[in-house]
Design a protein around this motif. Structure first.
Motif, PDB file in Angstrom:
ATOM      1  N   ASN A 127       0.826  -1.215   0.000  1.00 42.25           N
ATOM      2  CA  ASN A 127       0.000   0.000   0.000  1.00 42.25           C
ATOM      3  C   ASN A 127       0.859   1.263   0.000  1.00 42.25           C
ATOM      4  O   ASN A 127       0.521   2.251  -0.654  1.00 42.25           O
ATOM      5  CB  ASN A 127      -0.940   0.006   1.201  1.00 42.25           C
ATOM      6  N   LYS A 128       1.981   1.246   0.729  1.00 44.42           N
ATOM      7  CA  LYS A 128       2.895   2.401   0.717  1.00 44.42           C
ATOM      8  C   LYS A 128       3.487   2.604  -0.672  1.00 44.42           C
ATOM      9  O   LYS A 128       3.663   3.737  -1.125  1.00 44.42           O
ATOM     10  CB  LYS A 128       4.018   2.190   1.728  1.00 44.42           C
TER      11      LYS A 128
ATOM     12  N   ARG B 251       2.047   1.741  -3.536  1.00 46.89           N
ATOM     13  CA  ARG B 251       0.970   2.283  -4.386  1.00 46.89           C
ATOM     14  C   ARG B 251       0.807   3.774  -4.148  1.00 46.89           C
ATOM     15  O   ARG B 251       0.640   4.560  -5.088  1.00 46.89           O
ATOM     16  CB  ARG B 251      -0.347   1.571  -4.071  1.00 46.89           C
ATOM     17  N   LYS B 252       0.842   4.171  -2.874  1.00 48.27           N
ATOM     18  CA  LYS B 252       0.659   5.572  -2.520  1.00 48.27           C
ATOM     19  C   LYS B 252       1.804   6.431  -3.072  1.00 48.27           C
ATOM     20  O   LYS B 252       1.594   7.553  -3.526  1.00 48.27           O
ATOM     21  CB  LYS B 252       0.590   5.698  -0.998  1.00 48.27           C
TER      22      LYS B 252
ATOM     23  N   LYS C 124       3.502   5.805  -5.761  1.00 47.96           N
ATOM     24  CA  LYS C 124       3.396   5.858  -7.225  1.00 47.96           C
ATOM     25  C   LYS C 124       2.230   6.725  -7.697  1.00 47.96           C
ATOM     26  O   LYS C 124       2.202   7.147  -8.851  1.00 47.96           O
ATOM     27  CB  LYS C 124       3.198   4.432  -7.754  1.00 47.96           C
ATOM     28  N   LYS C 125       1.282   6.985  -6.813  1.00 44.77           N
ATOM     29  CA  LYS C 125       0.076   7.733  -7.188  1.00 44.77           C
ATOM     30  C   LYS C 125       0.412   9.213  -7.423  1.00 44.77           C
ATOM     31  O   LYS C 125       1.289   9.772  -6.785  1.00 44.77           O
ATOM     32  CB  LYS C 125      -0.952   7.621  -6.064  1.00 44.77           C
ATOM     33  N   ASN C 126      -0.286   9.835  -8.365  1.00 46.37           N
ATOM     34  CA  ASN C 126      -0.177  11.267  -8.661  1.00 46.37           C
ATOM     35  C   ASN C 126       1.236  11.701  -9.068  1.00 46.37           C
ATOM     36  O   ASN C 126       1.734  12.713  -8.623  1.00 46.37           O
ATOM     37  CB  ASN C 126      -0.635  12.108  -7.456  1.00 46.37           C
ATOM     38  N   LEU C 127       1.876  10.918  -9.919  1.00 51.63           N
ATOM     39  CA  LEU C 127       3.193  11.284 -10.433  1.00 51.63           C
ATOM     40  C   LEU C 127       3.081  11.801 -11.859  1.00 51.63           C
ATOM     41  O   LEU C 127       2.216  11.373 -12.617  1.00 51.63           O
ATOM     42  CB  LEU C 127       4.132  10.064 -10.430  1.00 51.63           C
ATOM     43  N   GLN C 128       3.981  12.723 -12.200  1.00 49.12           N
ATOM     44  CA  GLN C 128       4.056  13.202 -13.576  1.00 49.12           C
ATOM     45  C   GLN C 128       4.716  12.116 -14.430  1.00 49.12           C
ATOM     46  O   GLN C 128       5.502  11.320 -13.931  1.00 49.12           O
ATOM     47  CB  GLN C 128       4.891  14.485 -13.647  1.00 49.12           C
TER      48      GLN C 128
ATOM     49  N   PRO D 299       9.122   7.845  -8.390  1.00 41.73           N
ATOM     50  CA  PRO D 299       8.449   7.986  -7.091  1.00 41.73           C
ATOM     51  C   PRO D 299       9.459   8.117  -5.961  1.00 41.73           C
ATOM     52  O   PRO D 299      10.610   7.694  -6.097  1.00 41.73           O
ATOM     53  CB  PRO D 299       7.642   6.693  -6.968  1.00 41.73           C
TER      54      PRO D 299
ATOM     55  N   GLU E  88       3.754  -5.445  -9.524  1.00 38.95           N
ATOM     56  CA  GLU E  88       3.225  -4.157  -9.090  1.00 38.95           C
ATOM     57  C   GLU E  88       4.320  -3.228  -8.563  1.00 38.95           C
ATOM     58  O   GLU E  88       4.180  -2.014  -8.573  1.00 38.95           O
ATOM     59  CB  GLU E  88       2.186  -4.399  -7.986  1.00 38.95           C
TER      60      GLU E  88
ATOM     61  N   ASN F 244       9.208   1.318  -8.852  1.00 34.76           N
ATOM     62  CA  ASN F 244       9.289   1.974  -7.552  1.00 34.76           C
ATOM     63  C   ASN F 244      10.735   2.077  -7.083  1.00 34.76           C
ATOM     64  O   ASN F 244      11.601   1.308  -7.496  1.00 34.76           O
ATOM     65  CB  ASN F 244       8.497   1.207  -6.490  1.00 34.76           C
TER      66      ASN F 244
END
Length: 158
Positions: free
Chosen positions: A42-43, A45-46, A48-52, A57, A72, A76
């Motif tokens: 989960n960390k 995923r978080k 990686k979220k909202n990256l240009q 990340p 997955e 990272n």
């Protein structure tokens, strides 16, 4: 991995993905993952979220050296604990199915025979002449002899 591309691996269900792993990894997944591993995923995923696009990340720190790299995690940055510090590892496609601990060495490699710091001047000069002899005769690894020569020459100059 096993003839499949990353997109195909990401589309597989967990059961199909587990079938592709080696027996040790299959056994680990079949016995169930503890909460700390799901929290770690989960960390990731978080992070990686909202990256240009094209942006890396931020690194996620972990002590879970025995965590198995799954598709997955690819892309990272993971900082794996190695006993006294963290090694930052960028997870690549080739790492799938291996353990995170394999990419963070826990000891400092010793270069036997390359430490010529504490030897006397005549012995150092003898090692220089021997290294030149080895280079001429192509007796040993030339890179090793070149390292000895350079190290000794710099230590004589300074």
């Amino acid at each position: 991995y096993r003839g499949l591309e990353l997109d195909q691996l990401m589309a597989l269900s967990n059961e199909k993905l587990i079938e592709l792993f080696n027996s040790r990894q299959r056994r680990r997944f079949n016995r169930g993952l503890k909460h700390k591993y799901s929290r770690f995923i989960n960390k990731l995923r978080k992070a990686k979220k909202n990256l240009q696009p094209g942006e890396k990340p931020p690194a996620v720190r972990t002590h879970l050296r025995n965590a198995i790299v799954v598709p997955e995690m690819v892309g990272n940055q993971i900082s794996v604990h190695r006993g006294n510090a963290f090694n930052t590892v960028e997870v690549k496609f080739d790492m799938i199915g291996r353990y995170l601990g394999e990419f963070a060495i826990t000891y400092k490699p010793n270069l036997h025979g390359l430490s010529l710091i504490h030897i006397s001047e005549p012995t150092r000069l003898l090692s220089i002449s021997y290294a030149v002899f080895c280079l001429k005769k192509k007796k040993y690894n030339t890179l090793y002899c070149q390292i000895i020569l350079l190290y000794n020459l710099f230590s004589i100059l300074y």
